[in-house]
Design a protein around this motif. Structure first.
Motif, PDB file in Angstrom:
ATOM      1  N   PHE A 142      14.002  -4.733  18.735  1.00 58.59           N
ATOM      2  CA  PHE A 142      14.222  -6.163  18.532  1.00 58.59           C
ATOM      3  C   PHE A 142      14.040  -6.824  19.894  1.00 58.59           C
ATOM      4  O   PHE A 142      14.592  -6.351  20.901  1.00 58.59           O
ATOM      5  N   VAL A 147      10.181  -6.219  16.536  1.00 58.71           N
ATOM      6  CA  VAL A 147      10.390  -7.544  15.943  1.00 58.71           C
ATOM      7  C   VAL A 147      10.634  -8.530  17.079  1.00 58.71           C
ATOM      8  O   VAL A 147      11.610  -8.394  17.822  1.00 58.71           O
ATOM      9  N   GLY A 176       6.441  -6.836  13.720  1.00 54.13           N
ATOM     10  CA  GLY A 176       7.456  -7.642  13.077  1.00 54.13           C
ATOM     11  C   GLY A 176       7.640  -8.956  13.824  1.00 54.13           C
ATOM     12  O   GLY A 176       7.537  -9.000  15.053  1.00 54.13           O
ATOM     13  N   TYR A 183      10.315 -12.368  13.987  1.00 58.49           N
ATOM     14  CA  TYR A 183      11.560 -13.038  13.604  1.00 58.49           C
ATOM     15  C   TYR A 183      11.284 -14.526  13.480  1.00 58.49           C
ATOM     16  O   TYR A 183      10.600 -15.119  14.319  1.00 58.49           O
ATOM     17  N   LEU A 243       6.026  -7.157   8.928  1.00 54.59           N
ATOM     18  CA  LEU A 243       7.411  -7.431   8.570  1.00 54.59           C
ATOM     19  C   LEU A 243       7.786  -8.830   9.067  1.00 54.59           C
ATOM     20  O   LEU A 243       7.444  -9.200  10.188  1.00 54.59           O
ATOM     21  N   TRP A 270      11.160 -11.062   9.717  1.00 54.02           N
ATOM     22  CA  TRP A 270      12.611 -10.940   9.867  1.00 54.02           C
ATOM     23  C   TRP A 270      13.189 -12.357   9.938  1.00 54.02           C
ATOM     24  O   TRP A 270      13.163 -13.003  10.983  1.00 54.02           O
ATOM     25  N   ASP A 310      16.168 -15.408   9.528  1.00 55.52           N
ATOM     26  CA  ASP A 310      17.549 -15.592   9.965  1.00 55.52           C
ATOM     27  C   ASP A 310      17.978 -17.015   9.606  1.00 55.52           C
ATOM     28  O   ASP A 310      17.165 -17.840   9.172  1.00 55.52           O
ATOM     29  N   ASN A 348      13.134  -9.186   5.197  1.00 59.78           N
ATOM     30  CA  ASN A 348      14.495  -8.681   5.384  1.00 59.78           C
ATOM     31  C   ASN A 348      15.471  -9.405   4.460  1.00 59.78           C
ATOM     32  O   ASN A 348      15.112 -10.309   3.702  1.00 59.78           O
ATOM     33  N   ARG A 404      17.668 -11.602   4.881  1.00 62.35           N
ATOM     34  CA  ARG A 404      17.933 -13.022   5.071  1.00 62.35           C
ATOM     35  C   ARG A 404      16.944 -13.868   4.253  1.00 62.35           C
ATOM     36  O   ARG A 404      16.963 -15.096   4.319  1.00 62.35           O
ATOM     37  N   THR A 432      20.451  -5.747   6.589  1.00 56.23           N
ATOM     38  CA  THR A 432      20.408  -5.851   8.049  1.00 56.23           C
ATOM     39  C   THR A 432      21.806  -6.006   8.650  1.00 56.23           C
ATOM     40  O   THR A 432      22.127  -7.052   9.232  1.00 56.23           O
ATOM     41  N   CYS A 470      21.100  -3.477  13.373  1.00 56.41           N
ATOM     42  CA  CYS A 470      20.630  -4.287  14.501  1.00 56.41           C
ATOM     43  C   CYS A 470      21.660  -4.170  15.621  1.00 56.41           C
ATOM     44  O   CYS A 470      22.822  -4.534  15.430  1.00 56.41           O
TER      45      CYS A 470
END
Length: 425
Positions: free
Chosen positions: A15, A72, A119, A121, A187, A189, A191, A220, A222, A231, A248
């Motif tokens: 991450f 990610v 990935g 985010y 991917l 991710w 949030d 993911n 979220r 996650t 994470c």
């Protein structure tokens, strides 16, 4: 659709929380949300974000040495600052910081050159967007009263503006569309999902658009009901989530770079987190926070390399395995080979005279110390009828113990067969 097979096989991801917050070393986005610093002070960091030593290939090389199979990167955090030259919104590092260039393209290219999955985010929420604080969550989660009071989230006068919210979703969807079409992430991710309901977010429509462009994209949790995996953050679950999941975890105490945070987990602790996670069937998503110039600190680099060296010595027990024994059968984590015929027992420290396994119905063909090949003797005591006895393995000598965690490969006669009963009166 079923989970892409590469994800549960990856075991380790990296991450990367990288953004303007590294300039002053403040908490990513949350520092102005919570009032730790004024919003204007936070945004003034735009002028100091240079990415002067950003080298995506160096990142990818480090992540590969760590044993990671994916990474990610925070394409846009809650602060609204995008790391690419987006045509939507008013904040990005290409046009508003000295960095002056797209940071995501080189990252995606470098990862793929090293065979790592890409990935990205992206936060559903944007606390800088003028249309974001236009509606409120219809049923805020317990303890989150700030969702209807915080000026970055809720309308200041309580009046909801459906048209403004539609404009916001169009902006979010357009940015996600850019990420999908330009960088083809394996991917996404997401949030920030707690700030609105699934219906308000338009989750189904967004997921459909992403998957129409690339049906193999992993989402993911979220993404709420459309998420593919769970996650949990910062604490190893005592009971693993159902289905695929990843833990994470930060290397020190913060996601992004903070000058004062020297509370780093040791390599030994990271190895333990890692094997406990994969032993329960999850992946570890281990976080680094690069400095504003794009470099990863020596302390974090050392830990990634230390973990990677342990993984390299024990790759057979990591890649291509599934969750091992349930709790109570062995005093430590374990994994199981894909054909279910080799059990890998992890031992921390000096196991003493013997290592035991309870409830194993299989006969054992042999036991070796992984990484050295040293053979160990074994014996079974007890047992009654269909209730198996206890397998006792002679512990490795001190010279064969690993500095962080020793792994014993137990070759079984047939596929793993466990007794899970209550015994016999």
């Amino acid at each position: 659709m079923p989970m892409q097979p590469w994800f549960p096989e990856a075991k380790l991801g990296i991450f990367i929380h990288y953004g303007i917050y590294a300039v002053d070393g403040v908490a990513e986005s949350w520092s102005f949300y919570s009032g730790e610093i004024p919003y204007d002070q936070y945004m003034n960091q735009l002028h100091g974000f240079t990415a002067a030593r950003y080298d995506a290939r160096a990142w990818a090389d480090l992540f590969a040495r760590a044993g990671a199979r994916y990474a990610v990167l925070t394409a846009r955090h809650h602060d609204g600052v995008a790391l690419w030259d987006t045509a939507h919104g008013n904040l990005n590092v290409t046009r508003h910081t000295p960095a002056g260039r797209d940071l995501i393209g080189p990252y995606a290219d470098a990862l793929r050159e090293r065979g790592l999955k890409v990935g990205l985010y992206y936060s559903h929420s944007d606390w800088s967007h003028p249309d974001y604080a236009s509606v409120t969550h219809p049923d805020p989660p317990p303890g989150r009263g700030d969702l209807i009071t915080c000026r970055y989230v809720a309308p200041p006068d309580g009046r909801q503006d459906a048209e403004a919210w539609r404009r916001y979703l169009a902006y979010r969807d357009a940015q996600v569309g850019e990420l999908v079409s330009r960088y083809r992430p394996d991917l996404l991710w997401f949030d920030g999902e707690w700030e609105r309901s699934e219906q308000q977010w338009g989750i189904d429509a967004l997921a459909d658009r992403i998957l129409a462009a690339n049906p193999e994209t992993i989402l993911n949790s979220r993404m709420l009901s459309r998420g593919d995996y769970a996650t949990p953050e910062q604490g190893t679950p005592l009971t693993p989530p159902d289905g695929p999941w990843e833990l994470c975890l930060t290397i020190n105490d913060n996601w992004g770079y903070r000058h004062h945070d020297h509370h780093h987990k040791s390599v030994s602790q990271l190895v333990r987190y890692f094997v406990e996670t994969i032993g329960m069937g999850g992946n570890l998503l281990l976080d680094v926070g690069p400095r504003e110039d794009g470099t990863i600190t020596p302390e974090q680099t050392e830990r990634l390399e230390g973990l990677g060296a342990w993984i390299a010595r024990h790759a057979e027990a990591v890649y291509g395995t599934t969750a091992g024994l349930p709790p109570g059968h062995h005093y430590g984590p374990s994994t199981l080979s894909a054909d279910r015929r080799t059990l890998y027992l992890v031992c921390f420290g000096d196991p003493g005279d013997t290592v035991s396994v309870r409830g194993l119905r299989n006969a054992v063909k042999g036991v070796t110390v992984l990484g050295t090949g040293q053979e160990l003797t074994h014996d079974v005591t007890g047992g009654y009828g269909d209730i198996p006895g206890v397998l006792w393995i002679t512990a490795p000598p001190a010279s064969a113990l690993d500095l962080y965690a020793t792994v014993l490969a137990v070759e079984l006669a047939g596929e793993l067969d466990l007794y899970r009963g209550t015994g016999r009166a």
